[in-house]
Scaffold this motif. Structure first.
Motif, PDB file in Angstrom:
ATOM      1  N   THR A   7       0.852  -1.187   0.000  1.00  0.00           N
ATOM      2  CA  THR A   7       0.000   0.000   0.000  1.00  0.00           C
ATOM      3  C   THR A   7       0.890   1.238   0.000  1.00  0.00           C
ATOM      4  N   GLY A   8       0.272   2.389  -0.182  1.00  0.00           N
ATOM      5  CA  GLY A   8       1.031   3.636  -0.221  1.00  0.00           C
ATOM      6  C   GLY A   8       0.422   4.690   0.677  1.00  0.00           C
ATOM      7  N   THR A   9       1.165   5.749   0.890  1.00  0.00           N
ATOM      8  CA  THR A   9       0.651   6.856   1.690  1.00  0.00           C
ATOM      9  C   THR A   9      -0.359   7.687   0.908  1.00  0.00           C
ATOM     10  N   ASP A  10      -0.378   7.501  -0.416  1.00  0.00           N
ATOM     11  CA  ASP A  10      -1.281   8.286  -1.246  1.00  0.00           C
ATOM     12  C   ASP A  10      -1.158   7.764  -2.673  1.00  0.00           C
ATOM     13  N   THR A  11      -1.983   8.297  -3.559  1.00  0.00           N
ATOM     14  CA  THR A  11      -1.821   8.018  -4.978  1.00  0.00           C
ATOM     15  C   THR A  11      -0.476   8.569  -5.450  1.00  0.00           C
ATOM     16  N   ASP A  12       0.171   7.847  -6.343  1.00  0.00           N
ATOM     17  CA  ASP A  12       1.467   8.253  -6.899  1.00  0.00           C
ATOM     18  C   ASP A  12       2.583   8.281  -5.855  1.00  0.00           C
ATOM     19  N   ALA A  13       2.464   7.426  -4.829  1.00  0.00           N
ATOM     20  CA  ALA A  13       3.547   7.324  -3.852  1.00  0.00           C
ATOM     21  C   ALA A  13       4.683   6.457  -4.382  1.00  0.00           C
ATOM     22  N   GLY A  14       4.405   5.717  -5.458  1.00  0.00           N
ATOM     23  CA  GLY A  14       5.439   4.867  -6.036  1.00  0.00           C
ATOM     24  C   GLY A  14       5.308   3.399  -5.691  1.00  0.00           C
ATOM     25  N   LYS A  15       4.089   2.954  -5.389  1.00  0.00           N
ATOM     26  CA  LYS A  15       3.873   1.548  -5.034  1.00  0.00           C
ATOM     27  C   LYS A  15       4.381   0.600  -6.117  1.00  0.00           C
ATOM     28  N   THR A  16       4.018   0.887  -7.356  1.00  0.00           N
ATOM     29  CA  THR A  16       4.382  -0.015  -8.446  1.00  0.00           C
ATOM     30  C   THR A  16       5.882  -0.031  -8.680  1.00  0.00           C
ATOM     31  N   SER A  17       6.516   1.117  -8.633  1.00  0.00           N
ATOM     32  CA  SER A  17       7.966   1.183  -8.813  1.00  0.00           C
ATOM     33  C   SER A  17       8.681   0.335  -7.773  1.00  0.00           C
ATOM     34  N   VAL A  18       8.257   0.471  -6.517  1.00  0.00           N
ATOM     35  CA  VAL A  18       8.876  -0.289  -5.434  1.00  0.00           C
ATOM     36  C   VAL A  18       8.540  -1.771  -5.560  1.00  0.00           C
ATOM     37  N   ALA A  19       7.278  -2.081  -5.856  1.00  0.00           N
ATOM     38  CA  ALA A  19       6.881  -3.480  -5.995  1.00  0.00           C
ATOM     39  C   ALA A  19       7.662  -4.165  -7.110  1.00  0.00           C
ATOM     40  N   CYS A  20       7.801  -3.493  -8.241  1.00  0.00           N
ATOM     41  CA  CYS A  20       8.539  -4.077  -9.366  1.00  0.00           C
ATOM     42  C   CYS A  20      10.010  -4.274  -9.007  1.00  0.00           C
ATOM     43  N   ALA A  21      10.575  -3.324  -8.276  1.00  0.00           N
ATOM     44  CA  ALA A  21      11.970  -3.444  -7.876  1.00  0.00           C
ATOM     45  C   ALA A  21      12.158  -4.612  -6.901  1.00  0.00           C
ATOM     46  N   LEU A  22      11.215  -4.793  -5.979  1.00  0.00           N
ATOM     47  CA  LEU A  22      11.288  -5.923  -5.049  1.00  0.00           C
ATOM     48  C   LEU A  22      11.155  -7.253  -5.792  1.00  0.00           C
ATOM     49  N   LEU A  23      10.234  -7.315  -6.738  1.00  0.00           N
ATOM     50  CA  LEU A  23      10.066  -8.532  -7.538  1.00  0.00           C
ATOM     51  C   LEU A  23      11.333  -8.827  -8.333  1.00  0.00           C
ATOM     52  N   HIS A  24      11.929  -7.782  -8.882  1.00  0.00           N
ATOM     53  CA  HIS A  24      13.157  -7.949  -9.657  1.00  0.00           C
ATOM     54  C   HIS A  24      14.276  -8.479  -8.763  1.00  0.00           C
ATOM     55  N   LYS A  25      14.385  -7.927  -7.554  1.00  0.00           N
ATOM     56  CA  LYS A  25      15.427  -8.367  -6.636  1.00  0.00           C
ATOM     57  C   LYS A  25      15.195  -9.816  -6.221  1.00  0.00           C
ATOM     58  N   ALA A  26      13.937 -10.196  -6.033  1.00  0.00           N
ATOM     59  CA  ALA A  26      13.626 -11.584  -5.688  1.00  0.00           C
ATOM     60  C   ALA A  26      14.021 -12.528  -6.815  1.00  0.00           C
ATOM     61  N   ARG A  27      13.752 -12.114  -8.042  1.00  0.00           N
ATOM     62  CA  ARG A  27      14.158 -12.928  -9.186  1.00  0.00           C
ATOM     63  C   ARG A  27      15.672 -13.058  -9.247  1.00  0.00           C
ATOM     64  N   GLN A  28      16.403 -11.982  -8.971  1.00  0.00           N
ATOM     65  CA  GLN A  28      17.850 -12.027  -8.953  1.00  0.00           C
ATOM     66  C   GLN A  28      18.364 -13.005  -7.893  1.00  0.00           C
ATOM     67  N   ALA A  29      17.595 -13.148  -6.817  1.00  0.00           N
ATOM     68  CA  ALA A  29      17.970 -14.056  -5.737  1.00  0.00           C
ATOM     69  C   ALA A  29      17.570 -15.501  -6.021  1.00  0.00           C
ATOM     70  N   GLY A  30      16.995 -15.724  -7.195  1.00  0.00           N
ATOM     71  CA  GLY A  30      16.614 -17.078  -7.578  1.00  0.00           C
ATOM     72  C   GLY A  30      15.238 -17.509  -7.102  1.00  0.00           C
ATOM     73  N   LEU A  31      14.420 -16.545  -6.649  1.00  0.00           N
ATOM     74  CA  LEU A  31      13.074 -16.864  -6.178  1.00  0.00           C
ATOM     75  C   LEU A  31      12.072 -16.745  -7.324  1.00  0.00           C
ATOM     76  N   SER A  32      11.065 -17.601  -7.318  1.00  0.00           N
ATOM     77  CA  SER A  32       9.971 -17.451  -8.271  1.00  0.00           C
ATOM     78  C   SER A  32       9.066 -16.330  -7.785  1.00  0.00           C
ATOM     79  N   THR A  33       8.493 -15.566  -8.706  1.00  0.00           N
ATOM     80  CA  THR A  33       7.731 -14.377  -8.338  1.00  0.00           C
ATOM     81  C   THR A  33       6.369 -14.338  -9.010  1.00  0.00           C
ATOM     82  N   ALA A  34       5.432 -13.713  -8.316  1.00  0.00           N
ATOM     83  CA  ALA A  34       4.094 -13.488  -8.858  1.00  0.00           C
ATOM     84  C   ALA A  34       3.568 -12.181  -8.279  1.00  0.00           C
ATOM     85  N   ALA A  35       2.635 -11.575  -8.971  1.00  0.00           N
ATOM     86  CA  ALA A  35       2.064 -10.307  -8.496  1.00  0.00           C
ATOM     87  C   ALA A  35       0.633 -10.194  -8.988  1.00  0.00           C
TER      88      ALA A  35
END
Length: 233
Positions: A7-35
């Motif tokens: 969740t975010g503090t407001d609209t346009d807080a950057g939820k998607t940017s952060v979520a995508c970056a976390l998913l990317h980092k998980a993939r780099q760590a060899g984890l399977s990802t879903a969203a």
């Protein structure tokens, strides 16, 4: 399996940017990802149907092959509050419908799954339910994305209070700089770190475009992986 509600503090807080970056980092760590972004407004009509840029970005960071309709089951054209968009489209939008959709993604069994909300914690779904009720129904720990700009301290503290008052754990928060010209940037982040009752998962600098690979290095995935799992009710 680890799953979190973003969740975010407001609209346009950057939820998607952060979520995508976390998913990317998980993939780099060899984890399977879903969203899954259960509901999205501000969608564009394409030959394949309504498509939302945030949902497409999340889909691109999923290692599991999830059809768009699974990642974003409820898509609306106007960029307005979800409950208003659903009313105009004459679509029933509620916790029961969204829970079914999200659980279908959780059932895929990915190592790391993110459920992204819309706007902030108390965004309405209908006359009686909020998007926060979906997080409660799922019983997921919450990641709070703080859009760092003037006024963010109040928004962040109130959001954290509401999340905890609702009975969900705050797994962590991310300082996402959305205004690079904000005065006293470092001091604001220090205040947030001192007062928010959860670990800081990273400080993400302003970036345009916010590429997941570039932002992933600012985020702490290990703390999330160590978060105790909760069973969905």
């Amino acid at each position: 399996m680890k799953a979190f509600f973003v969740t975010g503090t407001d609209t346009d807080a950057g939820k998607t940017s952060v979520a995508c970056a976390l998913l990317h980092k998980a993939r780099q760590a060899g984890l399977s990802t879903a969203a899954v972004k259960p509901v999205a407004s501000g969608c564009v009509r394409t030959e394949a149907g309504l498509r939302n840029a945030d949902a497409l970005a999340l889909q691109a960071e999923c290692s599991l092959a999830l059809p768009y309709e699974v990642v974003n089951p409820f898509a609306f054209s106007p960029a307005i509050a979800p409950h208003l968009a659903a009313e105009e489209a004459e679509v029933s939008l509620g916790v029961d419908e969204l829970t079914i959709s999200v659980r279908s993604v959780l059932a895929q069994g990915a190592d790391f799954t993110l459920v992204e909300g819309a706007g902030g914690w108390r965004v309405p779904l209908n006359a009686t339910e909020n998007l926060s009720d979906l997080a409660l129904a799922l019983g997921l720990p919450v990641i709070l994305v703080v859009g760092v700009r003037l006024g963010c301290i109040n928004h962040a503290l109130l959001s954290a209070e509401a999340i905890l008052a609702d009975g969900l754990p705050l797994a962590g928060w991310v300082a996402n700089v959305v205004d690079p010209h904000a005065a006293r940037l470092a001091q604001n982040i220090e205040t947030l770190a001192a007062r928010l009752p959860a670990p800081c998962l990273g400080q993400v600098p302003w970036s345009q475009p916010p590429a997941p690979a570039a932002l992933a290095r600012y985020l702490d995935l290990a703390t999330l992986i160590q978060t105790p799992s909760r069973t969905c009710s």
